[in-house]
Scaffold this active site. Structure first.
Site, PDB file in Angstrom:
ATOM      1  N   GLY A 170       0.785  -1.228   0.000  1.00 50.14           N
ATOM      2  CA  GLY A 170       0.000   0.000   0.000  1.00 50.14           C
ATOM      3  C   GLY A 170       0.818   1.279   0.000  1.00 50.14           C
ATOM      4  N   CYS A 217     -28.054  -9.171 -15.220  1.00 50.35           N
ATOM      5  CA  CYS A 217     -27.614  -8.830 -16.574  1.00 50.35           C
ATOM      6  C   CYS A 217     -28.671  -9.246 -17.586  1.00 50.35           C
ATOM      7  CB  CYS A 217     -26.284  -9.520 -16.888  1.00 50.35           C
ATOM      8  SG  CYS A 217     -25.808  -9.432 -18.622  1.00 50.35           S
ATOM      9  N   CYS A 264     -26.984 -12.233 -19.958  1.00 51.97           N
ATOM     10  CA  CYS A 264     -26.603 -13.552 -19.444  1.00 51.97           C
ATOM     11  C   CYS A 264     -27.285 -13.896 -18.130  1.00 51.97           C
ATOM     12  CB  CYS A 264     -25.085 -13.651 -19.287  1.00 51.97           C
ATOM     13  SG  CYS A 264     -24.456 -12.803 -17.821  1.00 51.97           S
ATOM     14  N   CYS A 319     -23.542  -6.963 -18.189  1.00 52.98           N
ATOM     15  CA  CYS A 319     -22.248  -7.134 -17.506  1.00 52.98           C
ATOM     16  C   CYS A 319     -21.226  -6.149 -18.065  1.00 52.98           C
ATOM     17  CB  CYS A 319     -21.675  -8.529 -17.763  1.00 52.98           C
ATOM     18  SG  CYS A 319     -22.539  -9.877 -16.964  1.00 52.98           S
ATOM     19  N   CYS A 349     -19.529 -12.267 -19.326  1.00 48.60           N
ATOM     20  CA  CYS A 349     -20.865 -12.339 -19.923  1.00 48.60           C
ATOM     21  C   CYS A 349     -20.885 -13.346 -21.077  1.00 48.60           C
ATOM     22  CB  CYS A 349     -21.273 -10.947 -20.417  1.00 48.60           C
ATOM     23  SG  CYS A 349     -23.038 -10.741 -20.712  1.00 48.60           S
TER      24      CYS A 349
END
Ligand SMILES: [Zn+2]
Lengths: 316, 210
Positions: free
Chosen positions: A45, A254, A257, A279, A285
C-alpha cells in the site's frame, strides 16, 4: 450517476517497435522498475517513487500500468488487457497489440487463460488465482491528494498514519447525503497501515482486492508511483461503525446472461428511451452465454447486436 | 565487446554473465518477485546456472545481475571483499558501486551469512521513504536445515513454515525486531543452489519452541 463516454484518441505510435528491446523498455529501466515493485510488495500500500519513462502513448493511456507490465512480462506469459471490463475498447486493443508487437507474447480475452491481466477501471468478475498477476493503470495514486495538494504534507500524513482528513471527508459525505457518496476510487486501508487508492475501479470491486489470491501491482505513469498488494493481504474499505461500507446493488440481473451480483453497465438501445443493463465484464458475460445462461433481454434484436459489438457507456 | 572476448577462464573476474540477458534476468526477477510476494515459499530459478568466481554462487550472481546497476550502491561481506575475482565480476557485469557503509547500501550481498552483521546496521528507510532501505541477499542457503519458524502476514494465506541455514546466531530475533519497525526495516532474499525465498519486513515471525 452521469454516464461517461470513453474517449477515442489517436492510436499509440507503434511504427518503429522493431528497434526496441523485448517489451519496449531498455534493461536498465526494467531493473529500476523491478526494484520499485519489490519495495512495493514488501511495504503493501506504500507508494514507491520511480523514474517513469516516456512511453509511445499518451499518459491517459495507462503508461504506468504499461511500464509495470513491461518490467514483469516474459515470453511464457499470456496477457489480457481490459478497459472498464471490456477487452475491445480502443485503449485495451492498443495496449494488447503494443505487447504483441514489442514482446511477441500470447494474448487472450479469457480471464482464466491469462497469467497477467492489465486493467483500467475494473476487476474481472471471475476470482483470480494465485498464479495470476493483476496490473492496474492508475491516474492519481495519492488518495489524500484532493484533500491536500502538497506532496510533502501527504507524505508526512502517511508517515504518521494520520488519516483523520480522509475520515472527515467521508463523514461530510454522510452529513450531506445520508451515506458515503464515493462510488469509485473508494479509499482502502492495506494491512492495517497505509490508506491507498485502489485506482478508479467502482467500489463494487473493493471486496475483490481483500485477501485476493493474485498479486496486485499498481502503476501511475504521470505521477511516477508504483504500489502493490501481495496475495492474501487484508484490505479494508474505510467506513464508520454506524455507516458500514456497502457495494452498489443492481436491481436486475444482466439482461444478456442473467448474472446477478456482478457490475452492470447501462446501455441505451434506441432513441425512444429503451435501455438495458449488461455485464461490464464482457468476457464473463460471453462465457456465461456460451454455457447456456440467458438474460431476459437476450432474444431482443437490439440486445443481440450488443453481443457482437461492445457497449460504450458506463452507468450506475 | 563481451566478457567472453577477454578470457575463456570462466572462474575469473571476466567470466561471462547471462547467455540471454533479457530472458534470464526476467526469469530471475519473476522468481524474486514471487518469493517476495509469498514469504517463505521457495521459487525455482530454471535458467542455466552461471559459472562464477568463488565465493560467489551461481544463483546469488544471477540475482545480482538482475537487480544491481550503477544506481545501486552495494555492500559486500568480508569474504566477497577478499576475492578480487568476485569483486571484478560484479563490477564488470553490474557496474554497481561498492560501499563500505552498510547504512548506505541499496543491496547487501553475503556469501558467509553465518557472519551477518546485526540487521540494524543496514539502511532501514525513513518514515517518509521506507523504501530507501537495504535488501540483503544471503547466498549458499539450504532450505531444509536450520530451526523452523512460522510466518504470517501479507502474501501468506494462513501460516507458512520456513527454515534456512546458514544464518547468524541472532538472526531470527533480529528479523522479529525488524518486523516491529514496519514500514521501515530491511527485506531479505535467500538463495540456495536453484531456489529463491524471501522475507519482506512485513512478515511476522514466530520461532518454534525448541
Ligand atoms: Zn452478462
Amino acid at each position: 450517476m452521469t454516464s461517461s463516454v470513453r474517449t477515442v484518441e489517436a492510436a499509440p505510435d507503434q511504427s518503429t517497435e522493431s528497434q526496441y528491446n523485448f517489451a519496449y523498455l531498455d534493461e536498465q529501466t526494467k531493473r529500476m522498475i523491478r526494484r520499485a515493485i519489490l519495495k512495493g510488495i514488501a511495504i503493501p500500500g506504500y507508494q514507491v517513487p520511480f523514474a517513469s519513462r516516456e512511453m509511445p502513448m499518451p499518459y491517459g493511456w495507462g503508461t504506468g500500468g504499461v511500464q509495470v507490465t513491461a518490467a514483469i512480462l516474459g515470453q511464457e506469459d499470456t496477457l489480457k488487457v481490459i478497459d472498464q471490463g471490456s477487452d475491445d475498447t480502443t485503449n485495451a486493443v492498443s495496449i494488447r497489440s503494443f505487447f504483441e508487437k514489442t514482446a511477441g507474447v500470447k494474448t487472450t480475452t479469457a480471464t482464466a487463460d491469462a497469467s497477467i491481466i492489465q486493467t483500467r477501471h475494473r476487476i474481472p468478475e471471475a476470482s483470480l488465482r494465485e498464479d495470476q498477476i493483476i496490473v492496474f493503470q492508475v491516474p492519481i495514486p495519492e488518495p489524500l491528494r484532493f484533500l491536500e495538494p502538497r506532496e510533502t504534507e501527504t507524505r508526512t500524513m502517511h508517515a504518521l498514519k494520520e488519516y483523520g482528513l480522509m475520515h472527515v471527508k467521508l463523514y461530510e459525505d454522510i452529513a450531506r447525503n445520508g451515506r458515503i457518496a464515493t462510488t469509485y476510487a473508494y479509499p482502502v486501508e492495506v494491512n492495517d497501515r497505509y490508506v491507498m487508492d485502489p485506482s478508479p475501479t467502482p467500489k463494487f470491486d473493493n471486496p475483490k482486492i481483500d485477501e485476493m489470491a493474485a498479486l496486485q501491482l499498481y502503476g501511475a505513469g504521470r505521477e511516477k508511483r508504483i504500489y502493490a498488494i501481495p496475495p492474501f493481504t487484508k484490505v479494508k474499505s474505510l467506513d464508520f461503525d454506524d455507516h458500514p461500507f456497502e457495494v452498489q446493488k443492481f436491481e436486475r440481473p444482466c439482461g444478456l446472461c442473467g448474472a446477478a451480483n456482478v457490475y452492470l453497465d447501462e446501455v441505451i438501445l434506441d432513441d425512444k428511451g429503451g435501455r438495458m443493463f449488461v455485464c461490464s465484464d464482457t468476457d464473463y458475460c460471453e462465457e456465461r452465454r456460451e454455457a447456456g445462461h440467458l438474460g431476459d433481454m437476450a432474444a431482443d434484436p437490439a440486445a443481440v447486436s450488443l453481443t457482437t459489438s461492445t457497449a460504450g457507456q458506463d452507468a450506475s | 565487446m563481451t566478457a567472453q572476448n577477454f578470457t575463456q577462464n570462466s572462474s575469473s573476474a571476466l567470466a561471462p554473465g547471462f547467455d540471454t540477458p533479457v530472458v534470464d534476468s526476467q526469469s530471475c526477477f519473476r522468481a524474486i518477485m514471487n518469493a517476495m510476494a509469498r514469504p517463505g515459499q521457495t521459487q525455482r530459478f530454471t535458467r542455466a546456472p552461471l559459472d562464477v568466481p568463488a565465493p560467489l554462487t551461481p544463483l546469488a550472481a544471477a540475482i545480482a545481475l538482475t537487480l544491481f546497476d550503477y544506481d545501486t550502491p552495494i555492500w559486500l561481506d568480508p569474504d566477497l571483499m577478499e576475492s578480487s575475482d568476485a569483486l571484478g565480476y560484479l563490477r564488470f557485469h553490474t557496474g554497481a558501486p561498492v560501499t563500505s557503509d552498510a547504512a548506505k547500501a541499496t543491496f547487501a550481498l553475503l556469501t558467509s551469512p553465518r557472519h551477518l552483521p546485526d540487521l540494524s546496521t543496514f539502511a532501514q528507510g525513513s518514515a517518509e521513504y521506507p523504501d530507501t532501505s537495504t535488501t540483503l541477499i544471503l547466498a549458499g542457503q539450504n532450505f531444509s536445515a536450520g530451526p523452523s519458524v512460522s510466518l504470517t502476514g501479507p502474501g501468506i494465506r494462513s501460516a507458512q513454515g520456513f527454515r534456512t541455514d546458514p544464518v547468524s546466531g541472532g538472526f531470527w530475533q533480529q528479523m522479529q525486531f525488524n518486523n516491529t519497525s514496519f514500514p521501515c526495516g530491511v527485506d531479505v532474499v535467500f538463495a540456495s543452489d536453484d531456489e529463491i525465498a524471501a522475507l519482506p519486513r512485513s512478515t511476522k515471525i514466530t520461532i518454534a519452541e525448541s
